[in-house]
Write an enzyme that holds these catalytic residues in place. Structure first.
Site, PDB file in Angstrom:
ATOM      1  N   ASN A 222       8.294 -10.826  37.233  1.00  0.00           N
ATOM      2  CA  ASN A 222       7.665  -9.834  36.404  1.00  0.00           C
ATOM      3  C   ASN A 222       7.447  -8.764  37.142  1.00  0.00           C
ATOM      4  OD1 ASN A 222       4.979  -9.920  37.938  1.00  0.00           O
ATOM      5  ND2 ASN A 222       4.999 -12.049  37.191  1.00  0.00           N
ATOM      6  N   ASP A 291       4.000 -18.154  34.717  1.00  0.00           N
ATOM      7  CA  ASP A 291       3.264 -19.207  34.188  1.00  0.00           C
ATOM      8  C   ASP A 291       4.392 -20.706  34.060  1.00  0.00           C
ATOM      9  OD1 ASP A 291       1.020 -18.044  33.670  1.00  0.00           O
ATOM     10  OD2 ASP A 291       1.689 -17.016  31.818  1.00  0.00           O
ATOM     11  N   LYS A 349     -11.569 -16.151  30.578  1.00  0.00           N
ATOM     12  CA  LYS A 349     -10.683 -16.618  31.838  1.00  0.00           C
ATOM     13  C   LYS A 349     -11.968 -17.127  32.878  1.00  0.00           C
ATOM     14  CE  LYS A 349      -6.482 -14.652  31.377  1.00  0.00           C
ATOM     15  NZ  LYS A 349      -5.401 -13.706  31.521  1.00  0.00           N
TER      16      LYS A 349
HETATM   17  O1  C5P Z   1      -2.351 -15.791  34.241  1.00  0.00           O
HETATM   18  P1  C5P Z   1      -3.802 -15.579  34.013  1.00  0.00           P
HETATM   19  O2  C5P Z   1      -4.077 -14.160  33.226  1.00  0.00           O
HETATM   20  O3  C5P Z   1      -4.322 -16.880  33.839  1.00  0.00           O
HETATM   21  O4  C5P Z   1      -4.248 -15.127  35.555  1.00  0.00           O
HETATM   22  C1  C5P Z   1      -5.745 -15.180  36.016  1.00  0.00           C
HETATM   23  C2  C5P Z   1      -6.054 -15.033  37.434  1.00  0.00           C
HETATM   24  O5  C5P Z   1      -5.319 -16.487  37.692  1.00  0.00           O
HETATM   25  C3  C5P Z   1      -5.243 -14.373  38.142  1.00  0.00           C
HETATM   26  O6  C5P Z   1      -6.389 -13.921  39.120  1.00  0.00           O
HETATM   27  C4  C5P Z   1      -4.140 -14.949  38.956  1.00  0.00           C
HETATM   28  O7  C5P Z   1      -3.911 -14.529  39.898  1.00  0.00           O
HETATM   29  C5  C5P Z   1      -4.513 -16.463  38.719  1.00  0.00           C
HETATM   30  N1  C5P Z   1      -3.462 -17.426  38.648  1.00  0.00           N
HETATM   31  C6  C5P Z   1      -2.952 -18.062  39.505  1.00  0.00           C
HETATM   32  N2  C5P Z   1      -2.079 -19.109  39.430  1.00  0.00           N
HETATM   33  C7  C5P Z   1      -1.430 -19.145  38.207  1.00  0.00           C
HETATM   34  C8  C5P Z   1      -1.751 -18.148  37.404  1.00  0.00           C
HETATM   35  C9  C5P Z   1      -2.806 -17.380  37.198  1.00  0.00           C
HETATM   36  O8  C5P Z   1      -3.586 -18.106  40.806  1.00  0.00           O
HETATM   37  N3  C5P Z   1      -0.385 -20.133  37.779  1.00  0.00           N
END
Ligand code: C5P
Length: 409
Positions: A222, A291, A349
């Protein structure tokens, strides 16, 4: 619909305003850059006392600095405007920092040995405030074993070393030894004045994107630039923390004093976080972790030809959620980059991952650029920060974290 009590958290004023800085200038051609440094310090609101060595005045006239600072320039131990004749004491007692720029190899050697045979060397020895030096010399002089030894000793003595940079030199050679630009020196000085709100704390961060390999040359990723995570690592280190940064594939320089672990995919990032987690007080997950990853990365390059290609993807582990769920979890901070409904999604979140703090931003405000607009979400509500550059915002986030940790104790 979620309602929050909102308050704009103030952004810090210029750390240099009202500060008393002694600017030492030694005999190098980079002395001309010190004139700009004196001007920028004054512009930032600092009061500047310039002290020049006998060699320095061969390069730039003291009158230049007198005109730029509006104050007398000190050039001798013996001929001083001070009534008590003790400029080397008086100047440093009111100084918040002494900065020597340019600092020659000769002057650095003097500092290392504690010599005090002129005003600048004497006040460096007599000082009770931080000392920073910006070395400037020919690349051979910089690489000479004597200078290498001296620099190691200087750092061990607690002196801040700024630069040098690499590039074309006045002598026509190319290499390390150029004095940092005045604006970079000002930034480093500002950094050194940050309050040590995280002293004694151990911070772990993730930053940047992840790259999920499809085959040996292709992958899913990304457009995260990593800038916000790197700024937070820098702000944490400036605040006195011991900082480790797990970085996805970005080509940003490592902030001073930060230990960096480079990783590629989400699984590698998770392993690096796991092995660096013990004893951490704070975990800040800024990385834009993919993801999903290809279920089975292909060992050899996928050949074109077929009209359709189906990829099977599997979900990556949520690194932050895993850390936050541990019984010995550190203070966990998450990021929420959303394209709409920021408050609702970010607070969602925070609750889902059970985090004390989430930093939310609209992707259209921050992605890739140097500036950002963020809102902090914690149990007390939403706290929008004033828009700013990423380092200023990172410093405000660090201050909020420190205040939340203080309130817990
Ligand atoms: O992807 P998302 O919006 O859920 O990300 C929210 C937080 O979770 C961010 O701080 C991101 O760094 C963390 N995260 C993570 N591992 C993932 C997805 C997100 O540590 N696989």
């Amino acid at each position: 619909m979620i309602f929050f009590e909102t308050s704009i958290l103030s952004v810090m004023s210029d750390e240099l305003a009202g500060k008393h800085i002694v600017l030492g200038i030694t005999g190098g051609v980079a002395g001309y850059k010190a004139a700009e440094l004196a001007r920028l310090l004054g512009k930032a609101g600092a009061q500047v006392d310039v002290v020049m060595t006998a060699a320095a005045i061969h390069f730039v006239a003291p009158l230049t600095f007198q005109a730029l600072t509006g104050r007398p320039v000190f050039t001798s131990l013996w001929d001083v405007p001070q009534e008590n004749g003790m400029a080397h004491i008086d100047l440093t007692r009111r100084a918040d920092a002494v900065i020597v720029a340019p600092a020659t190899a000769d002057f650095i050697a003097k500092l290392v040995h504690g010599l005090a045979d002129d005003l600048l060397a004497s006040l460096c020895l007599a000082r009770d405030c931080p000392l920073l030096v910006a070395p400037a010399m020919n690349r051979q002089m910089w690489e000479h074993p004597a200078t290498v030894r001296n620099m190691a000793q200087l750092r061990a003595d607690g002196v801040g070393v700024l630069g040098p940079a690499s590039g074309a030199q006045a002598c026509g050679e190319v290499g390390a030894g150029r004095m940092l630009e005045p604006a970079e020196i000002i930034d480093a000085l500002r950094a050194s004045f940050q309050p040590k709100m995280l002293a004694g704390k151990r911070v772990l961060l993730t930053a940047g994107p992840t790259f999920e390999a499809l085959d040996p040359v292709r992958g899913l990723t990304n457009s995260s630039s990593g800038k916000m995570g790197f700024a937070l690592a820098q702000a944490s280190a400036e605040a006195g923390a011991e900082v480790t940064l797990v970085a996805g594939p970005v080509s940003l320089p490592t902030p001073a004093g930060v230990t960096r672990i480079d990783v590629t995919g989400a699984l590698e990032m998770r392993d690096a976080v796991k092995s660096a987690l013990a004893g951490r007080h704070i975990f800040i997950a800024v990385a834009a972790v993919a993801d999903y990853r290809p279920a089975v990365p292909v060992a050899h390059k996928i050949k074109k030809g077929a009209q359709t290609l189906t990829l099977e993807l599997v979900a990556n582990p949520d690194i932050l959620a895993e850390v936050a769920a541990r019984p010995d979890a550190p203070f966990c901070v998450g990021f929420a980059a959303e394209s709409q409904n920021l408050a609702e999604y970010a607070e969602g979140k925070r609750r889902a991952k059970q985090l004390p703090l989430v930093v939310g931003n609209l992707v259209q405000d921050g992605l890739g650029g140097n500036a950002n607009v963020v809102t902090l979400f914690d149990a007390a509500g939403a706290h929008p920060l004033a828009p700013g550059d990423k380092l200023t915002i990172a410093r405000a986030i660090v201050r909020h974290i420190a205040e939340m940790l203080d309130a817990q104790n």
